[in-house]
Design a protein around this motif. Structure first.
Motif, short mmCIF file in Angstrom:
data_model
loop_
_atom_site.label_atom_id
_atom_site.label_comp_id
_atom_site.label_asym_id
_atom_site.label_seq_id
_atom_site.Cartn_x
_atom_site.Cartn_y
_atom_site.Cartn_z
N THR A 265 0.47 -1.49 -0.10
CA THR A 265 -0.22 -0.12 -0.20
C THR A 265 0.83 1.05 0.08
O THR A 265 1.80 1.82 0.58
CB THR A 265 -0.73 -0.05 1.67
N TYR A 266 -0.04 2.65 -0.69
CA TYR A 266 1.14 3.36 -0.98
C TYR A 266 2.53 3.52 -0.86
O TYR A 266 3.66 4.10 -0.74
CB TYR A 266 1.33 3.95 0.31
N THR A 267 2.93 2.35 -2.20
CA THR A 267 3.39 2.41 -2.97
C THR A 267 3.24 1.98 -4.54
O THR A 267 1.86 1.45 -5.03
CB THR A 267 5.11 1.32 -2.51
N GLN A 338 5.96 -9.98 9.97
CA GLN A 338 4.81 -9.30 10.50
C GLN A 338 5.19 -8.58 9.73
O GLN A 338 3.71 -7.73 9.37
CB GLN A 338 5.40 -9.34 12.60
N GLN A 339 6.06 -7.87 9.95
CA GLN A 339 6.61 -6.62 9.20
C GLN A 339 6.46 -6.54 7.86
O GLN A 339 5.46 -5.90 7.20
CB GLN A 339 8.11 -6.23 9.28
N ALA A 340 6.43 -7.74 6.81
CA ALA A 340 6.46 -8.06 5.32
C ALA A 340 4.26 -7.95 5.42
O ALA A 340 4.61 -7.92 4.48
CB ALA A 340 7.15 -8.45 5.19
N SER A 341 3.94 -8.40 6.27
CA SER A 341 2.59 -8.70 6.22
C SER A 341 1.66 -7.63 5.79
O SER A 341 0.62 -7.98 5.37
CB SER A 341 2.16 -9.82 6.84
N GLY A 342 1.64 -6.54 6.22
CA GLY A 342 0.78 -5.22 6.52
C GLY A 342 -0.24 -5.08 7.42
O GLY A 342 0.15 -6.36 8.78
N ALA A 343 -0.70 -4.40 7.44
CA ALA A 343 -1.80 -3.93 8.46
C ALA A 343 -3.37 -5.42 8.78
O ALA A 343 -3.70 -5.72 9.31
CB ALA A 343 -2.66 -2.90 8.60
N SER A 344 -3.80 -6.02 7.40
CA SER A 344 -4.62 -7.11 7.26
C SER A 344 -3.50 -8.21 8.22
O SER A 344 -5.35 -8.58 8.48
CB SER A 344 -4.79 -7.30 5.78
#
Length: 391
Positions: A265-267, A338-344
């Motif tokens: 998102t946002y990229t 976790q960091q690579a998985s986004g807010a979902s």
């Protein structure tokens, strides 16, 4: 291992892998219940996996420690909480093999026994005619809801003598459970506190535990079996590494699947797999998991050396250090995912949210907490005494 042992080990791992979908489908219910589901435990019983390290004369398989770890890794891909409980049931039957044959007759009288374990000595045992009166409270009693027996560590108190640590086999029904397991991770282990108030434990269900450098067996049947020579602390700390390995592997599998399907998102990236940051994250996660597995495998090999020379303090401590590094690296794998998985992925329905909370909880377990074990390992490497009994 010979060909027969190889076949038994391979079958056990294959059986465990086959149970992953069922455990995964029960994982959220276990999280809500605060214990493993009845279906999951019954399926594990029926599979024969709970008898992996039990004596062959009792219907067990006596598989290598490495197989125990491999089975735990497979199962934990489905549900870490249920796997942790299953690992305790498997591991405690190895410990029960040190008790008298009379005690083992009682434990195995109901088919596949399920025994919980509390290692940190609590309360006190007062000698009485024929045995002891045991009073105390033990925390973190994982698996108590389905257990038949409780393996409780306590101190024998004799007038004019220093306390003597020992392990006591107590029917689970003679213990009182507290409602104190409301936690952020590993919720499904049911690890509430258990208490006894002067329960009688006959002499034949007591195993002294005064010298950590020796392996005491009260069993006439198994006393000469070299399989039952692994000291309990290195054995259990090392055996515990299967669960974090399975969680890290499950998280990495989720990441490999997701990077092909989602954007960032946002990229400008409509497919995460095309982003350079994803390439670095994937490399780090895979390499850390490989490093974690190295430490687990070395710990298992080291336990075998300790079994040959239980007095080797450096090797005993290294087992705990390797187990701790395994847990730490597995947690780092999950954090990368976790960091690579986004807010979902923060949604409760997402399996990654459960893996994150579970690995955070497991990584602070006292046996495999990295800070504790790193200090212990470094202390011994510096030529000092360990200063603790749990090695």
């Amino acid at each position: 291992m010979d060909d027969e042992q190889d076949a038994i080990a391979a079958q056990a791992v294959e059986t465990a892998a086959g149970l992953v979908p069922l455990l995964a489908s029960n994982a959220e219910e276990a999280r809500t219940l605060g214990r493993p589901t009845d279906e999951a435990i019954e399926t594990l019983e029926d599979s024969g996996l709970l008898m992996l390290m039990a004596p062959k004369v009792r219907g067990g398989r006596q598989v290598p420690l490495s197989t125990f770890i491999d089975v735990g890794e497979e199962l934990a891909r489905g549900c870490a909480s249920t796997t942790w409980v299953a690992s305790i049931y498997i591991g405690t039957l190895y410990m029960v093999a040190g008790f008298s044959d009379e005690a083992q007759d009682e434990v195995y009288s109901t088919g596949t026994p399920k025994t919980l374990a509390a290692f940190n000595p609590a309360g006190e045992a007062v000698p009485v005619s024929g045995g002891y009166r045991l009073t105390g409270t033990w925390r973190f009693c994982s698996g108590q809801h389905h257990a038949d027996w409780a393996l409780l560590s306590s101190l024998i108190m004799r007038d004019g003598q220093p306390p003597t640590p020992a392990q006591f086999l107590v029917p689970r029904g003679e213990c009182r459970s507290a409602d104190d397991w409301q936690v952020s991770g590993l919720s499904g282990t049911g690890s509430a506190s258990l208490s006894t108030d002067g329960v009688f434990v006959p002499e034949h269900r007591v195993l002294p535990f005064s010298d950590p450098t020796t392996v005491l067996s009260l069993s006439k049947t198994l006393a000469d079996d070299p399989y039952f020579r692994m000291p309990f602390i290195p054995f259990f700390a090392t055996g515990a590494t299967g669960t974090p390995l399975g969680m890290a592997r499950a998280a990495l599998d989720l990441m490999k699947d997701r990077v092909q399907k989602r954007g960032i998102t946002y990229t400008q990236y409509t497919r995460q797999a095309d982003a350079a940051i994803t390439h670095f994250q994937m490399d780090s996660a895979v390499m850390k998991l490989d490093q974690a597995r190295f430490h687990s495998e070395r710990a298992a090999a080291t336990v075998a050396l300790v079994a040959e020379d239980p007095s080797d303090t450096v090797l005993r401590v290294r087992c705990r250090a390797d187990a701790a590094w395994t847990a730490l690296l597995c947690r780092e794998v999950v954090e990368i995912v976790q960091q690579a998985s986004g807010a979902s992925a923060i949604h409760r329905k997402d399996p990654l949210s459960r893996i994150v909370s579970d690995i955070q909880a497991l990584s602070v377990h006292s046996f495999i907490l990295h800070s504790t074990n790193a200090e212990l390992h470094g202390r011994v490497l510096c030529g000092l005494e360990p200063g603790v009994a749990f090695i």
